[in-house]
Scaffold this active site. Structure first.
Site, PDB file in Angstrom:
ATOM      1  N   ASP A 182       0.840  -1.190   0.000  1.00  0.00           N
ATOM      2  CA  ASP A 182       0.000   0.000   0.000  1.00  0.00           C
ATOM      3  C   ASP A 182       0.877   1.242   0.000  1.00  0.00           C
ATOM      4  OD1 ASP A 182      -2.361   1.739   0.355  1.00  0.00           O
ATOM      5  OD2 ASP A 182      -3.352  -0.131   0.904  1.00  0.00           O
ATOM      6  N   HIS A 254      -2.792   2.816  -4.666  1.00  0.00           N
ATOM      7  CA  HIS A 254      -2.170   2.321  -3.418  1.00  0.00           C
ATOM      8  C   HIS A 254      -0.723   1.895  -3.705  1.00  0.00           C
ATOM      9  CE1 HIS A 254      -5.775   2.568  -0.897  1.00  0.00           C
ATOM     10  NE2 HIS A 254      -6.439   2.252  -2.000  1.00  0.00           N
ATOM     11  N   GLU A 317      -9.876   2.543  -5.338  1.00  0.00           N
ATOM     12  CA  GLU A 317      -9.514   3.926  -5.002  1.00  0.00           C
ATOM     13  C   GLU A 317      -8.370   4.477  -5.863  1.00  0.00           C
ATOM     14  OE1 GLU A 317     -10.762   4.080  -0.319  1.00  0.00           O
ATOM     15  OE2 GLU A 317      -8.824   3.200  -0.764  1.00  0.00           O
TER      16      GLU A 317
END
Ligand code: ACM
Length: 519
Positions: A182, A254, A317
């Site tokens: 991440d 990420h 995301e």
């Protein structure tokens, strides 16, 4: 009927009169194929009684007057691999299993019939060890019964991960989704690209307080990664517990820890550092051919380390501000006649899914992947809402239900947050987890069959210690286990709470720092 206290609740169980005492002369018989679960039972019983209880590898002896024997039998081929039945009489216990996993779950149920001290694994001569006479018939509702652990935001020691896997197995959860990369850390050793962990596995500090009212950094570096040996140890430990490990290498977003280690794989001109804040970041991998090759090299090593059938590629995301302004991304859109950056993500993920398919693996991704068209045959993990999972199943995808409103164990467990440790936000009490129905009534039978199962998420932004991980995981994972295992008609919250009480005693004795719902 007098039911047994087993969690998750079996399809059928009954307490029968009498008991089967465990003594030093007790024998365990098993065919070679079920020797793993038989040995597990022998080891646990030997440890808590202090006797050495041997396993005899042979097909179950049929003699009706054979006394003090636990007999494992392979079931008819028709019995599903994870199904089992147990019949305990005063002189013998017979276990019929569809396969090793079924026999393993039979053992987990048997151990729950013993006094809770069984989990301590030390001799207790003061306890008269005995199984109650009983009959159990059982099989899981869903094939995918998962928990995600985020080891990227905070690194957990190998022993913490093994402890979590052990607790999962006791609850008949079978899938450990391991979030390894991440913005705030890359935790998986990759031989070809050592800086992913030597630089990407370390951040110079972590944020204090809540993301929404930032208090600055703590000034303390945080680092850690899993070596190839660590991964092999965890994968083997999980396999022995009938848990499959699904690694997640998140892309195209990420990505900041990786891009900090190898700036040439990002879209940035200026160097970045491993992120020291939480929240959604803009850093994306470049979608050019050299970066696709880089990530496929990583995946090649991942497939070597993780033998399971599934690899998770994230895809969540990934805000497209960088690709909107990036010449390489724009060139790929033109070359491949894509409609824009969302479609570019679809194309990019398809390249990875193809690569994995050629290596016999199936790709999973978060539900955002549907926005740009997800590769056929991939599995959608629905997190933004349960409706996303419904839409994915209707669109023909297999789905793992992980909607935040029912399965995000980083949410607060109580409406009164003043008495709780700092959490991300939300309110997900035990009862709400238990109430989750993964198969929406709007799905047809064909669509419903695409719901592979359900998974709880332990995102660790606000969980820097193993104790906090345990506090947020248990007992909500117990509720999730019953959602995943037990048929809807067998689910009942007050009965669950009764079965939970003895399980919490087992967690106490195992040293797990759960949240007590009755405190
Ligand atoms: C997610 O919570 N970003 C999958």
């Amino acid at each position: 009927m007098n039911e047994l206290s087993i969690l998750p609740r079996p399809a059928r169980s009954a307490r029968l009169p009498g008991e089967f005492p465990i003594g030093p002369d007790m024998k365990i018989f098993a065919p070679e194929t079920l020797s793993g679960p038989a040995n597990e039972l022998a080891e646990v019983l030997s440890a808590c009684t202090g006797w050495t209880l041997p396993v005899h590898i042979e097909e179950g002896p049929q003699s009706p007057n054979l006394t003090r024997a636990v007999i494992f039998c392979a079931g008819e081929p028709a019995l599903p691999a994870e199904a089992y039945s147990v019949h305990i009489e005063w002189f013998a216990a017979r276990i019929v299993a569809g396969g090793p996993a079924g026999a393993y779950y039979a053992v987990q149920s048997l151990l729950q019939l013993l006094p809770p001290a069984v989990v301590q694994g030390v001799p207790r001569g003061d306890i008269a060890w005995a199984f109650p006479c009983a009959q159990i018939e059982d099989a899981p509702r869903f094939a995918w019964r998962g928990l995600l652990l985020d080891s990227a935001r905070w690194f957990q020691p190998v022993d913490t991960i093994k402890s979590l896997i052990r607790q999962m197995a006791a609850l008949k959860l079978n899938t450990f989704h391991w979030h390894l990369t991440d913005d705030q850390g890359w935790r998986l050793a990759i031989e070809k690209y050592p800086k992913l962990t030597s630089l990407g596995g370390r951040r110079k500090e972590s944020p204090r307080g809540h993301y929404g009212h930032f208090l600055g950094g703590d000034g303390t570096p945080h680092e850690g990664y899993y070596s190839r040996e660590d991964v092999r140890e965890i994968v083997a430990f999980a396999a022995a517990h009938h848990v499959n490990v699904v690694p997640e290498i998140d892309m195209p977003g990420h990505a900041q820890a990786a891009v900090a280690a190898y700036p040439e794989i990002g879209c940035h001109a200026s160097p970045l550092e491993v992120s020291t804040t939480w929240g959604v970041h803009e850093t994306l991998f470049s979608p050019g051919e050299p970066v696709i090759r880089f990530l496929q090299d990583v995946l090649e090593e991942v497939t070597g380390l993780f033998p399971g059938p599934f690899i998770h590629l994230g895809g969540d995301e990934a805000v497209k501000t960088q690709w909107d302004a990036n010449p390489v991304a724009q060139e790929q859109i033109t070359t491949h006649e894509l409609s824009g950056t969302e479609a570019l993500q679809g194309w990019f993920m398809a390249r990875m899914a193809d690569f994995l398919r050629e290596r016999g693996r199936r790709t999973l991704g978060w539900d955002e992947n549907l926005d740009g068209g997800f590769a056929k045959g991939s599995i959608v993990m629905s997190w933004r809402s349960a409706e996303m999972g419904v839409a994915a199943a209707k669109a023909g995808f297999d789905v793992v239900m992980a909607p935040k409103e029912f399965t995000y164990f980083d949410f607060y467990q109580s409406a009164d947050t003043s008495a709780e440790p700092l959490a991300i936000h939300g309110h997900l009490p035990l009862e709400t987890v238990y109430a989750f129905e993964p198969v929406a009534p709007s799905l047809s039978a064909v669509e419903a069959a695409r719901i592979l199962g359900v998974q709880g998420q332990i995102w660790t932004d606000y969980l820097p210690t193993p104790a906090l991980v345990e506090y947020m995981t248990f007992p909500r994972a117990c509720a999730l286990a019953e959602v995943a295992w037990s048929a809807p008609a067998r689910r009942d919250y007050s009965g669950f709470l009764e079965r939970l009480r003895p399980h919490l005693v087992r967690l106490d004795l195992a040293g797990i720092k759960y949240r007590n719902p009755w405190r």
